[in-house]
Design a protein around this motif. Structure first.
Motif, PDB file in Angstrom:
ATOM      1  N   THR A  86     -81.931  20.798 -20.514  1.00 10.08           N
ATOM      2  CA  THR A  86     -82.909  20.849 -19.257  1.00 10.08           C
ATOM      3  C   THR A  86     -83.169  22.186 -18.896  1.00 10.08           C
ATOM      4  O   THR A  86     -82.208  22.960 -18.627  1.00 10.08           O
ATOM      5  CB  THR A  86     -82.746  19.583 -18.473  1.00 10.08           C
ATOM      6  OG1 THR A  86     -81.619  20.013 -17.898  1.00 10.08           O
ATOM      7  CG2 THR A  86     -82.356  18.119 -19.332  1.00 10.08           C
ATOM      8  N   GLU A 122     -83.270  22.156 -15.551  1.00  8.21           N
ATOM      9  CA  GLU A 122     -82.085  21.882 -14.345  1.00  8.21           C
ATOM     10  C   GLU A 122     -81.066  22.700 -14.719  1.00  8.21           C
ATOM     11  O   GLU A 122     -80.292  23.286 -14.068  1.00  8.21           O
ATOM     12  CB  GLU A 122     -82.178  20.744 -14.056  1.00  8.21           C
ATOM     13  CG  GLU A 122     -81.009  20.831 -12.838  1.00  8.21           C
ATOM     14  CD  GLU A 122     -80.821  19.104 -12.489  1.00  8.21           C
ATOM     15  OE1 GLU A 122     -79.884  18.909 -11.609  1.00  8.21           O
ATOM     16  OE2 GLU A 122     -81.834  18.265 -13.185  1.00  8.21           O
ATOM     17  N   ASP A 123     -80.579  22.295 -16.062  1.00 15.18           N
ATOM     18  CA  ASP A 123     -79.145  22.858 -16.762  1.00 15.18           C
ATOM     19  C   ASP A 123     -79.320  24.195 -16.593  1.00 15.18           C
ATOM     20  O   ASP A 123     -78.233  24.988 -16.363  1.00 15.18           O
ATOM     21  CB  ASP A 123     -78.926  22.149 -17.969  1.00 15.18           C
ATOM     22  CG  ASP A 123     -78.642  20.683 -18.169  1.00 15.18           C
ATOM     23  OD1 ASP A 123     -78.020  20.136 -17.033  1.00 15.18           O
ATOM     24  OD2 ASP A 123     -78.958  19.927 -19.065  1.00 15.18           O
ATOM     25  N   ARG A 135     -80.998  26.474 -15.171  1.00 14.28           N
ATOM     26  CA  ARG A 135     -81.089  27.108 -13.744  1.00 14.28           C
ATOM     27  C   ARG A 135     -79.853  27.191 -13.210  1.00 14.28           C
ATOM     28  O   ARG A 135     -79.343  28.032 -12.504  1.00 14.28           O
ATOM     29  CB  ARG A 135     -81.951  26.555 -12.992  1.00 14.28           C
ATOM     30  CG  ARG A 135     -83.403  26.719 -13.345  1.00 14.28           C
ATOM     31  CD  ARG A 135     -83.791  28.216 -13.498  1.00 14.28           C
ATOM     32  NE  ARG A 135     -85.097  28.701 -14.241  1.00 14.28           N
ATOM     33  CZ  ARG A 135     -85.556  29.396 -14.525  1.00 14.28           C
ATOM     34  NH1 ARG A 135     -84.989  30.495 -14.419  1.00 14.28           N
ATOM     35  NH2 ARG A 135     -86.800  29.600 -15.190  1.00 14.28           N
ATOM     36  N   THR A 136     -78.749  26.036 -13.373  1.00 15.75           N
ATOM     37  CA  THR A 136     -77.462  26.072 -12.897  1.00 15.75           C
ATOM     38  C   THR A 136     -76.773  26.921 -13.393  1.00 15.75           C
ATOM     39  O   THR A 136     -75.858  27.729 -13.003  1.00 15.75           O
ATOM     40  CB  THR A 136     -77.049  24.595 -12.995  1.00 15.75           C
ATOM     41  OG1 THR A 136     -78.074  23.629 -12.224  1.00 15.75           O
ATOM     42  CG2 THR A 136     -75.638  24.511 -12.681  1.00 15.75           C
TER      43      THR A 136
END
Length: 225
Positions: free
Chosen positions: A98, A100-101, A103-104
């Protein structure tokens, strides 16, 4: 053990088990350790080992530059940077990777870029500047389930090699011997290798910069091939 008396080493993302091991090893060798993290309470064990602790968001470029400025104001220039900002998010094949993954995970690379620029002058001016990151064997054999992770690690390796080239170019341009080195440690998994990593990083001061700069050092657990 290499004598690091008089050296100041910045450990980025020091609140992990690796950061604790590195702080213990480096302080035992005589280094002044600056340990950073995002949460003050997690830095307490490092302070107990004798580290100077700083709560800072390493993804914020201005905060990183302010950190280095504060250290300079205290009379400390940086001789070493150990970059331990990282983590793992993955699984689910390529479709499961994802945004989100990513960007983390990307925060590790962002922190590396900010830090390496902020301490570049210090490391090149040091009698023996040493920068090191921890990368992964996933860079050489990326899997769909870890595509985000491998991509960030590959970018971090490329950046570190560029830092190494900058050190070499600056030394040649000044007609001086190379004194700073940028090194990549590669691991399959860091769990269980924390003390070995700490010793390997401290040991970088026992070798010439020209031998180390732009090198990749594999750290393996016993039984790994």
């Amino acid at each position: 053990m290499t004598d690091l008396t008089g050296r100041t080493v910045l450990i980025a993302g020091a609140t992990s088990a690796s950061g604790l091991a590195a702080t213990r090893t480096l302080t035992a060798a005589g280094a002044r350790v600056v340990a950073t993290g995002r949460h003050a309470e997690k830095l307490a064990p490092l302070a107990a080992l004798g580290a100077h602790t700083e709560t800072v968001d390493l993804g914020d470029e201005r905060a990183v530059r302010d950190l280095v400025r504060r250290l300079h104001d205290r009379g400390s220039s940086i001789d070493g940077l150990l970059h331990l900002v990282g983590g793992w998010r993955g699984g689910g094949g390529l479709a499961g990777q994802t945004e989100e993954d990513y960007r983390t995970l990307e925060t590790s690379f962002t922190a590396l870029r900010h830090l390496s620029r902020a301490v570049d002058d210090d490391l090149r001016a040091s009698p023996a500047g040493r920068l090191a990151i921890v990368s992964s064997t996933a860079v050489t054999r990326p899997l769909a389930a870890g595509a985000n992770y491998a991509a960030v690690k590959a970018a971090s390796e490329a950046w570190t090699r560029a830092v190494a080239q900058g050190y070499a170019k600056a030394a040649r341009g000044a007609g001086e011997p190379l004194r700073a080195a940028a090194v990549i440690f590669r691991v399959k998994a860091l769990a269980g290798l924390e003390d070995r990593l700490a010793a390997a990083y401290a040991g970088l001061w026992g070798a010439e910069a020209a031998e180390l700069n732009d090198s990749i050092i594999a750290l393996q657990a016993q039984g790994d091939s």
